[in-house]
Design an enzyme around this catalytic site. Structure first.
Site, PDB file in Angstrom:
ATOM      1  N   ASN A 177      69.320 -41.799  43.262  1.00  0.00           N
ATOM      2  CA  ASN A 177      67.888 -41.632  43.505  1.00  0.00           C
ATOM      3  C   ASN A 177      67.188 -42.969  43.705  1.00  0.00           C
ATOM      4  OD1 ASN A 177      66.134 -39.436  44.035  1.00  0.00           O
ATOM      5  ND2 ASN A 177      66.946 -38.374  42.259  1.00  0.00           N
ATOM      6  N   ASP A 227      62.942 -39.833  39.387  1.00  0.00           N
ATOM      7  CA  ASP A 227      63.354 -39.492  40.748  1.00  0.00           C
ATOM      8  C   ASP A 227      63.131 -40.703  41.654  1.00  0.00           C
ATOM      9  OD1 ASP A 227      63.873 -38.183  43.212  1.00  0.00           O
ATOM     10  OD2 ASP A 227      63.155 -36.281  42.441  1.00  0.00           O
ATOM     11  N   ASN A 267      71.349 -38.745  49.540  1.00  0.00           N
ATOM     12  CA  ASN A 267      70.043 -38.534  48.926  1.00  0.00           C
ATOM     13  C   ASN A 267      69.165 -39.752  49.221  1.00  0.00           C
ATOM     14  OD1 ASN A 267      68.408 -36.630  47.519  1.00  0.00           O
ATOM     15  ND2 ASN A 267      68.512 -37.885  45.690  1.00  0.00           N
TER      16      ASN A 267
END
Length: 282
Positions: A139, A189, A94
């Site tokens: 994140n 995020d 990610n």
């Protein structure tokens, strides 16, 4: 501060913005559509998920693909794998970015977003080092102005954790909670930092970008974004005062898409601060 639409990309999962100061180019991703963008154009259509990227000192890009770190030549879109992670088949890379010394720091996540089976890694071009285990959705990452503190988000925790950062070795230590995000604001995020030492956090499900003081944990500012799932942000522009924001459409209901038709778009906010740079790999 006004939010301006730069591209109605309708990205499924717009993410990973990085500013290349050398070429004055904004690179970003649509993770699920396997696309790399340069400003408002598609630069490369690849065959696997790309979770993150960073500009390289040699003019290429470093990508975090699903299970590897790879070099992308922008002119030819040729991908060369540099290192491979030993990861669960249910995981993928990610968010990630370079530290001030040029290492690439990136994390993995459970694609079902439930189990803490992800990890945070550091890649120096030769060696991959595991920095942290027990991560569910790796994140946002950012560094303090003096580079001595590393900030990190594992989204389901609703926290920004601060770590002591050893720039010489790339090691992290002494974790503590710097910011706690109330449920009413959305999920934390992607994240970036400014030269005043404040953190800017995109809030998934919150249709906004927020500014925080990590020393006090205080919320300083909220800037609405006309996309429900604001996903990540980075500073750029000639004066480094423009905040670029990505967003996503994945998982949205028809009612939400009707309310936020620009979801999946790329946005720009001209701020009154100077942002920290996107550090290069190498």
């Amino acid at each position: 501060m006004q939010t301006e639409l730069l591209l109605d990309a309708k990205a499924t999962l717009g993410e990973g913005p990085a500013w290349d100061a050398k070429t004055q180019t904004l690179y970003w991703l649509d993770i699920l559509e396997k696309r790399v963008y340069a400003d408002t154009q598609i630069l490369a259509q690849l065959d696997e998920f790309i979770g993150c990227l960073a500009p390289r000192k040699n003019g290429n890009l470093l990508l975090g693909t699903r299970f590897s770190f790879a070099d992308l030549a922008p002119d030819s879109a040729q991908l060369t794998v540099l290192a491979t992670l030993n990861e669960l088949p249910t995981n993928r890379m990610n968010d990630g970015k370079c530290d001030p010394a040029g290492r690439f720091i990136a994390g993995t996540m459970d694609m079902n977003e439930k189990d803490p089976h992800g990890a945070l890694y550091s890649f120096d071009g030769n060696q991959v080092t595991r920095l942290l285990d027990g991560v569910t959705i790796s994140n946002g990452l950012a560094w303090s102005v003096d580079h001595k503190t590393f900030y990190y988000i594992d989204t389901p925790t609703r926290e920004v954790k601060a770590f002591d950062y050893d720039l010489a070795t790339g090691q992290i230590a002494n974790p503590r909670a710097a910011i706690r995000i109330p449920e009413s604001l959305g999920w934390p995020d992607g994240m970036t930092s400014d030269t005043d030492g404040n953190l800017w956090i995109a809030l998934w499900g919150g249709a906004q970008v927020t500014k925080w003081n990590p020393n006090t944990g205080k919320l300083l500012e909220q800037i609405p974004v006309p996309a429900l799932q604001s996903s990540a942000c980075v500073f750029g522009g000639r004066d480094m005062n423009e905040l670029y924001v990505t967003s996503a459409r994945v998982g949205m209901s028809e009612a939400d898409l009707k309310k936020y038709p620009l979801s999946g778009g790329l946005f720009k906010i001209v701020t009154g601060v100077t942002g920290m740079p996107t550090f290069e790999f190498g």
